[in-house]
Design a protein around this motif. Structure first.
Motif, PDB file in Angstrom:
ATOM      1  N   VAL A  35      18.768  20.353  55.772  1.00  0.00           N
ATOM      2  CA  VAL A  35      19.831  21.173  55.176  1.00  0.00           C
ATOM      3  C   VAL A  35      20.394  20.368  54.015  1.00  0.00           C
ATOM      4  O   VAL A  35      20.665  19.173  54.161  1.00  0.00           O
ATOM      5  CB  VAL A  35      20.943  21.487  56.202  1.00  0.00           C
ATOM      6  CG1 VAL A  35      22.048  22.312  55.543  1.00  0.00           C
ATOM      7  CG2 VAL A  35      20.371  22.225  57.417  1.00  0.00           C
ATOM      8  N   THR A  90      17.668  30.131  52.657  1.00  0.00           N
ATOM      9  CA  THR A  90      19.127  30.051  52.678  1.00  0.00           C
ATOM     10  C   THR A  90      19.589  30.166  54.132  1.00  0.00           C
ATOM     11  O   THR A  90      18.808  30.507  55.034  1.00  0.00           O
ATOM     12  CB  THR A  90      19.790  31.168  51.864  1.00  0.00           C
ATOM     13  OG1 THR A  90      19.550  32.424  52.513  1.00  0.00           O
ATOM     14  CG2 THR A  90      19.254  31.210  50.439  1.00  0.00           C
ATOM     15  N   LEU A  91      20.876  29.938  54.363  1.00  0.00           N
ATOM     16  CA  LEU A  91      21.432  30.066  55.711  1.00  0.00           C
ATOM     17  C   LEU A  91      21.318  31.494  56.231  1.00  0.00           C
ATOM     18  O   LEU A  91      21.225  31.714  57.448  1.00  0.00           O
ATOM     19  CB  LEU A  91      22.901  29.636  55.717  1.00  0.00           C
ATOM     20  CG  LEU A  91      23.186  28.187  55.323  1.00  0.00           C
ATOM     21  CD1 LEU A  91      24.700  27.982  55.181  1.00  0.00           C
ATOM     22  CD2 LEU A  91      22.614  27.226  56.345  1.00  0.00           C
ATOM     23  N   LYS A 104      20.861  16.396  57.275  1.00  0.00           N
ATOM     24  CA  LYS A 104      21.562  16.902  56.091  1.00  0.00           C
ATOM     25  C   LYS A 104      21.397  15.926  54.937  1.00  0.00           C
ATOM     26  O   LYS A 104      21.659  14.733  55.062  1.00  0.00           O
ATOM     27  CB  LYS A 104      23.043  17.117  56.410  1.00  0.00           C
ATOM     28  CG  LYS A 104      23.838  17.703  55.226  1.00  0.00           C
ATOM     29  CD  LYS A 104      24.490  16.615  54.390  1.00  0.00           C
ATOM     30  CE  LYS A 104      25.193  17.201  53.154  1.00  0.00           C
ATOM     31  NZ  LYS A 104      25.943  16.161  52.423  1.00  0.00           N
ATOM     32  N   CYS A 161      28.380  33.903  58.383  1.00  0.00           N
ATOM     33  CA  CYS A 161      29.527  33.287  57.716  1.00  0.00           C
ATOM     34  C   CYS A 161      30.696  34.265  57.633  1.00  0.00           C
ATOM     35  O   CYS A 161      30.510  35.456  57.395  1.00  0.00           O
ATOM     36  CB  CYS A 161      29.160  32.854  56.302  1.00  0.00           C
ATOM     37  SG  CYS A 161      27.984  31.492  56.213  1.00  0.00           S
ATOM     38  N   ASN A 177      29.955  24.442  52.754  1.00  0.00           N
ATOM     39  CA  ASN A 177      29.829  22.985  52.747  1.00  0.00           C
ATOM     40  C   ASN A 177      28.590  22.590  53.537  1.00  0.00           C
ATOM     41  O   ASN A 177      28.369  23.055  54.653  1.00  0.00           O
ATOM     42  CB  ASN A 177      31.075  22.352  53.350  1.00  0.00           C
ATOM     43  CG  ASN A 177      30.947  20.857  53.464  1.00  0.00           C
ATOM     44  OD1 ASN A 177      30.478  20.338  54.484  1.00  0.00           O
ATOM     45  ND2 ASN A 177      31.327  20.147  52.432  1.00  0.00           N
ATOM     46  N   ALA A 178      27.767  21.714  52.967  1.00  0.00           N
ATOM     47  CA  ALA A 178      26.467  21.417  53.572  1.00  0.00           C
ATOM     48  C   ALA A 178      26.584  20.663  54.892  1.00  0.00           C
ATOM     49  O   ALA A 178      25.745  20.821  55.774  1.00  0.00           O
ATOM     50  CB  ALA A 178      25.604  20.633  52.592  1.00  0.00           C
ATOM     51  N   GLY A 222      22.945  20.080  50.315  1.00  0.00           N
ATOM     52  CA  GLY A 222      23.951  20.552  49.389  1.00  0.00           C
ATOM     53  C   GLY A 222      23.449  20.342  47.970  1.00  0.00           C
ATOM     54  O   GLY A 222      22.285  20.577  47.673  1.00  0.00           O
ATOM     55  N   SER A 235      19.143  25.638  51.945  1.00  0.00           N
ATOM     56  CA  SER A 235      20.267  25.398  51.049  1.00  0.00           C
ATOM     57  C   SER A 235      21.543  25.889  51.724  1.00  0.00           C
ATOM     58  O   SER A 235      21.504  26.751  52.608  1.00  0.00           O
ATOM     59  CB  SER A 235      20.066  26.136  49.724  1.00  0.00           C
ATOM     60  OG  SER A 235      20.117  27.545  49.933  1.00  0.00           O
ATOM     61  N   SER A 236      22.661  25.350  51.290  1.00  0.00           N
ATOM     62  CA  SER A 236      23.943  25.704  51.919  1.00  0.00           C
ATOM     63  C   SER A 236      24.562  26.936  51.268  1.00  0.00           C
ATOM     64  O   SER A 236      25.749  26.967  50.926  1.00  0.00           O
ATOM     65  CB  SER A 236      24.903  24.518  51.859  1.00  0.00           C
ATOM     66  OG  SER A 236      25.063  24.060  50.534  1.00  0.00           O
ATOM     67  N   ALA A 279      27.357  23.338  57.326  1.00  0.00           N
ATOM     68  CA  ALA A 279      26.157  24.153  57.498  1.00  0.00           C
ATOM     69  C   ALA A 279      25.160  23.464  58.417  1.00  0.00           C
ATOM     70  O   ALA A 279      24.575  24.089  59.312  1.00  0.00           O
ATOM     71  CB  ALA A 279      25.519  24.427  56.136  1.00  0.00           C
TER      72      ALA A 279
END
Length: 255
Positions: A39, A101-102, A8, A110, A157-158, A41, A143-144, A161
């Protein structure tokens, strides 16, 4: 394939082109040792643009409050500006980077944290896309930014994530920070913290604000994966190399 390593990125390393180049030089070396996933933020960049556009920005216990009206700005900074910059610099270092992205490939699902607005609580979901990319020697850079089941984009929040991605891939996890690791009240490095010790460090104020989020993410990941999780400074190339080899450096959170 060896066990993947999720790293991260955040803090000052994302604010300086020279810092980013220095870190990606190290990451390019680590990529020779094992498969990597990054990953990131970008909270400082988000906050700067929000203020520039006249929005207020608020954090509680180190976690950002994100009104839904701010999501286009947050997503533009994280999934757009920061992610594309990371991919471009990584490719300069001969890393076969892919920006995601996630939500890509349903990798991380999520739920909405209704107390914080358009904020997502991440959970591992589908590893197929990330595993395919790793098998083909790509470097996923996430990206988070996540999404809920209704297709609403969410700010995640990274640290949390990265913990979810590590659980998804049964990977090791390093949470990079601007300091050598988690520090005690005298500013000295705590080399090891068990998941049972973490609540006391939080209760007495030793760990707070952004580091509180990192510790909670590390405890979550360590408990779920039954692996120790590292919190370490991005500036120390030798420490990162030791961590990539499974050796001690920074702060280890043990299950």
């Amino acid at each position: 394939m060896s066990t993947p390593l999720v790293i991260k990125l955040g803090g000052r390393v994302l604010q300086s082109h020279s810092n980013l180049n220095a870190l990606l030089t190290i990451i390019a070396q680590l990529a020779q040792l094992r498969p990597l996933v990054l990953v990131h933020g970008g909270g400082d960049q988000v906050e700067a643009l929000l203020e520039q556009l006249g929005h207020t920005s608020l954090k509680v216990d180190g976690l950002r409050i994100t009104p839904a009206v701010q999501m286009p700005i947050v997503a533009g900074v994280l999934a757009g500006d920061v992610n594309s910059q990371l991919v471009a610099v990584a490719q300069q270092h001969q890393l076969n980077a892919v920006g995601l992205t996630l939500a890509a490939g349903h990798s991380v699902r999520c739920e909405v944290d209704t107390s914080r607005g358009a904020v997502g609580i991440p959970q591992p979901n589908q590893p197929a896309l990330l595993q395919l990319l790793l098998d083909k020697n790509f470097l996923p850079i996430l990206s988070s930014i996540g999404a809920d089941a209704a297709g609403n984009r969410l700010n995640v929040n990274a640290d949390l994530a990265a913990a979810a991605v590590a659980q998804l891939l049964h990977a090791d996890l390093i949470l990079l920070t601007d300091v050598p690791g988690i520090l005690d009240q005298d500013g000295e490095l705590i080399e090891s913290i068990s998941v049972d010790q973490a609540p006391a460090l939080i209760a007495d104020g030793t760990v707070r604000d952004g580091m509180l989020v990192k510790l909670n993410a590390a405890v979550q990941a360590a408990t779920a994966s039954r692996r120790s999780i590292a919190v370490a400074g991005w500036q120390d190339a030798k420490a990162l190399t030791r961590l990539a080899k499974g050796e001690a450096a920074g702060t280890r959170i043990r299950f």
